[in-house]
Design a protein around this motif. Structure first.
Motif, PDB file in Angstrom:
ATOM      1  N   ALA A   1      -6.897 -24.829  -1.384  1.00 26.75           N
ATOM      2  CA  ALA A   1      -8.070 -24.011  -1.044  1.00 26.75           C
ATOM      3  C   ALA A   1      -9.369 -24.492  -1.671  1.00 26.75           C
ATOM      4  O   ALA A   1     -10.381 -23.796  -1.618  1.00 26.75           O
ATOM      5  N   THR A   2      -9.384 -25.684  -2.271  1.00 18.10           N
ATOM      6  CA  THR A   2     -10.622 -26.235  -2.823  1.00 18.10           C
ATOM      7  C   THR A   2     -10.754 -27.696  -2.413  1.00 18.10           C
ATOM      8  O   THR A   2      -9.769 -28.374  -2.124  1.00 18.10           O
ATOM      9  N   GLY A   3     -11.983 -28.185  -2.403  1.00 16.56           N
ATOM     10  CA  GLY A   3     -12.228 -29.557  -1.987  1.00 16.56           C
ATOM     11  C   GLY A   3     -11.767 -30.573  -3.017  1.00 16.56           C
ATOM     12  O   GLY A   3     -11.804 -30.326  -4.223  1.00 16.56           O
ATOM     13  N   ASN A   4     -11.317 -31.734  -2.531  1.00 13.56           N
ATOM     14  CA  ASN A   4     -11.032 -32.848  -3.436  1.00 13.56           C
ATOM     15  C   ASN A   4     -12.312 -33.207  -4.177  1.00 13.56           C
ATOM     16  O   ASN A   4     -13.369 -33.415  -3.568  1.00 13.56           O
ATOM     17  N   GLY A   5     -12.222 -33.282  -5.507  1.00 13.23           N
ATOM     18  CA  GLY A   5     -13.418 -33.463  -6.309  1.00 13.23           C
ATOM     19  C   GLY A   5     -14.198 -34.717  -5.971  1.00 13.23           C
ATOM     20  O   GLY A   5     -15.421 -34.693  -5.848  1.00 13.23           O
ATOM     21  N   GLY A   6     -13.515 -35.846  -5.843  1.00 10.35           N
ATOM     22  CA  GLY A   6     -14.202 -37.085  -5.538  1.00 10.35           C
ATOM     23  C   GLY A   6     -14.901 -37.049  -4.198  1.00 10.35           C
ATOM     24  O   GLY A   6     -16.035 -37.531  -4.058  1.00 10.35           O
ATOM     25  N   TYR A   7     -14.248 -36.461  -3.213  1.00 12.95           N
ATOM     26  CA  TYR A   7     -14.853 -36.363  -1.879  1.00 12.95           C
ATOM     27  C   TYR A   7     -16.104 -35.487  -1.926  1.00 12.95           C
ATOM     28  O   TYR A   7     -17.139 -35.844  -1.351  1.00 12.95           O
ATOM     29  N   VAL A   8     -16.029 -34.360  -2.610  1.00 16.75           N
ATOM     30  CA  VAL A   8     -17.187 -33.461  -2.715  1.00 16.75           C
ATOM     31  C   VAL A   8     -18.345 -34.177  -3.405  1.00 16.75           C
ATOM     32  O   VAL A   8     -19.500 -34.121  -2.954  1.00 16.75           O
TER      33      VAL A   8
ATOM     34  N   VAL B   1     -28.608 -30.127  -7.124  1.00 21.89           N
ATOM     35  CA  VAL B   1     -27.567 -29.124  -7.293  1.00 21.89           C
ATOM     36  C   VAL B   1     -26.970 -28.826  -5.927  1.00 21.89           C
ATOM     37  O   VAL B   1     -27.621 -28.992  -4.891  1.00 21.89           O
ATOM     38  N   LEU B   2     -25.730 -28.391  -5.939  1.00 26.14           N
ATOM     39  CA  LEU B   2     -25.041 -27.919  -4.737  1.00 26.14           C
ATOM     40  C   LEU B   2     -24.763 -26.448  -4.957  1.00 26.14           C
ATOM     41  O   LEU B   2     -24.163 -26.066  -5.979  1.00 26.14           O
ATOM     42  N   VAL B   3     -25.214 -25.609  -4.024  1.00 26.92           N
ATOM     43  CA  VAL B   3     -25.235 -24.157  -4.242  1.00 26.92           C
ATOM     44  C   VAL B   3     -24.545 -23.430  -3.091  1.00 26.92           C
ATOM     45  O   VAL B   3     -24.670 -23.822  -1.926  1.00 26.92           O
ATOM     46  N   HIS B   4     -23.805 -22.367  -3.436  1.00 23.33           N
ATOM     47  CA  HIS B   4     -23.243 -21.460  -2.428  1.00 23.33           C
ATOM     48  C   HIS B   4     -23.488 -20.026  -2.888  1.00 23.33           C
ATOM     49  O   HIS B   4     -23.060 -19.630  -3.986  1.00 23.33           O
TER      50      HIS B   4
ATOM     51  N   ARG C   1     -21.333 -33.257 -11.923  1.00 19.19           N
ATOM     52  CA  ARG C   1     -20.497 -32.335 -12.696  1.00 19.19           C
ATOM     53  C   ARG C   1     -20.127 -31.157 -11.807  1.00 19.19           C
ATOM     54  O   ARG C   1     -21.005 -30.464 -11.276  1.00 19.19           O
ATOM     55  N   LEU C   2     -18.824 -30.933 -11.641  1.00 22.55           N
ATOM     56  CA  LEU C   2     -18.347 -29.794 -10.864  1.00 22.55           C
ATOM     57  C   LEU C   2     -18.297 -28.571 -11.766  1.00 22.55           C
ATOM     58  O   LEU C   2     -17.633 -28.579 -12.807  1.00 22.55           O
ATOM     59  N   LEU C   3     -18.999 -27.514 -11.371  1.00 21.64           N
ATOM     60  CA  LEU C   3     -19.121 -26.317 -12.200  1.00 21.64           C
ATOM     61  C   LEU C   3     -18.127 -25.238 -11.825  1.00 21.64           C
ATOM     62  O   LEU C   3     -17.679 -24.472 -12.685  1.00 21.64           O
ATOM     63  N   VAL C   4     -17.784 -25.145 -10.548  1.00 26.80           N
ATOM     64  CA  VAL C   4     -16.752 -24.225 -10.053  1.00 26.80           C
ATOM     65  C   VAL C   4     -15.973 -24.969  -8.972  1.00 26.80           C
ATOM     66  O   VAL C   4     -16.464 -25.946  -8.407  1.00 26.80           O
ATOM     67  N   PRO C   5     -14.753 -24.520  -8.660  1.00 23.67           N
ATOM     68  CA  PRO C   5     -13.993 -25.188  -7.604  1.00 23.67           C
ATOM     69  C   PRO C   5     -14.748 -25.135  -6.272  1.00 23.67           C
ATOM     70  O   PRO C   5     -15.158 -24.054  -5.833  1.00 23.67           O
ATOM     71  N   PRO C   6     -14.971 -26.279  -5.625  1.00 33.16           N
ATOM     72  CA  PRO C   6     -15.720 -26.286  -4.360  1.00 33.16           C
ATOM     73  C   PRO C   6     -14.933 -25.616  -3.238  1.00 33.16           C
ATOM     74  O   PRO C   6     -13.791 -25.995  -2.958  1.00 33.16           O
ATOM     75  N   GLN C   7     -15.524 -24.622  -2.619  1.00 31.11           N
ATOM     76  CA  GLN C   7     -14.841 -23.904  -1.553  1.00 31.11           C
ATOM     77  C   GLN C   7     -14.810 -24.728  -0.267  1.00 31.11           C
ATOM     78  O   GLN C   7     -15.681 -25.561  -0.012  1.00 31.11           O
ATOM     79  N   LEU C   8     -13.799 -24.463   0.537  1.00 33.79           N
ATOM     80  CA  LEU C   8     -13.643 -25.132   1.821  1.00 33.79           C
ATOM     81  C   LEU C   8     -14.283 -24.317   2.931  1.00 33.79           C
ATOM     82  O   LEU C   8     -14.321 -23.089   2.881  1.00 33.79           O
ATOM     83  N   ASP C   9     -14.784 -25.023   3.929  1.00 38.21           N
ATOM     84  CA  ASP C   9     -15.236 -24.410   5.185  1.00 38.21           C
ATOM     85  C   ASP C   9     -16.341 -23.376   4.995  1.00 38.21           C
ATOM     86  O   ASP C   9     -16.395 -22.382   5.735  1.00 38.21           O
ATOM     87  N   VAL C  10     -17.208 -23.579   4.005  1.00 32.19           N
ATOM     88  CA  VAL C  10     -18.398 -22.747   3.832  1.00 32.19           C
ATOM     89  C   VAL C  10     -19.590 -23.680   3.687  1.00 32.19           C
ATOM     90  O   VAL C  10     -19.453 -24.845   3.311  1.00 32.19           O
TER      91      VAL C  10
END
Length: 234
Positions: free
Chosen positions: A17-24, A60-63, A39-48
């Motif tokens: 349920a989370t993106g592969n870190g390297g791919y993200v 920054v990458l924000v959701h 730097r990944l701060l929280v698990p990257p969500q899929l399909d959002v």
């Protein structure tokens, strides 16, 4: 400043349920033309929809106003070991511990449950007589970018998991990517026989610091990655 939006297709998962870190991280790198650290701060969500924004420090990458990742300009200053031969890398892949017990068997990069042509099926196993892991990899059309070569985000992904299996703890408990810095020097052609390696540079408690690199058929180093990994409970 808004740079664009990123959506991680469920195909590119790492842990469930989370993106592969390297791919993200590689998707975020699309917005710049120089090496970066992410730097990944929280698990990257899929399909959002994740919004990439420029800041004074970088990006920054924000959701939903939650920062998922931060990035800044940096190069991975590492001494890269001499790679094993393609035959040695293929032999090492048979030693991959994840073939027998894998915490994330559906991982896009190293998951044994992923079929050829779907996942990358990179299996970094111990190289006999050396303190590193390696795997062969022949990229298929599922990772094609421009001019018949591997797209950059898939090179970031390919450089991810070899670092995650470069230290002994992975035989006992999983680790997740915390930070990754990559410099791409070229891109292999689709169908080119490549060698990937990973090695540990140091460790502090549950944090492990690693390097990884990818080499083309000619032996040329096409990319280098530096990463920080965190041990987690199984």
């Amino acid at each position: 400043m808004h740079l664009g939006s990123v959506t991680i297709d469920p195909r590119y998962q790492g842990p469930p349920a989370t993106g592969n870190g390297g791919y993200v991280c590689g998707r975020l790198a699309h917005f710049v033309d120089h090496p970066i650290a992410v730097r990944l701060l929280v698990p990257p969500q899929l399909d959002v929809s994740l919004e990439a924004r420029r800041t004074d420090e970088g990006m920054v990458l924000v959701h939903d106003d939650v920062e998922v990742a931060r990035a800044w300009r940096e190069v991975p200053r590492l001494t890269v070991p001499v790679p094993p031969s393609a035959a040695q890398a293929k032999a090492a892949a048979k030693n991959f511990v994840g073939l027998h017990s894998h915490p994330f068997p559906g991982c896009f990069v190293c998951g044994p449950d992923r079929e050829a042509g779907d996942g990358l099926r990179i299996f970094p196993g111990a190289v006999d007589g050396r303190d590193l892991v390696a795997s062969g990899w022949t990229p298929g059309t599922n990772v094609a970018g421009e001019e018949g070569r591997v797209a950059p985000e898939f090179l970031w992904a390919a450089l991810d998991c070899p670092g995650g299996y470069a230290f002994p703890h992975t035989r006992e408990r999983p680790a997740v990517l915390g930070e990754m810095c990559v410099e791409l020097r070229g891109a292999p052609s689709i169908g080119e026989e490549c060698v990937l390696i990973g090695w540990q540079t140091s460790a502090e408690g549950r944090r492990h610091f690693t390097g990884s690199a990818i080499f083309g058929e000619s032996g040329t180093c096409l990319g280098v990655g530096r990463a920080t990994w965190f041990e987690v409970s199984a």
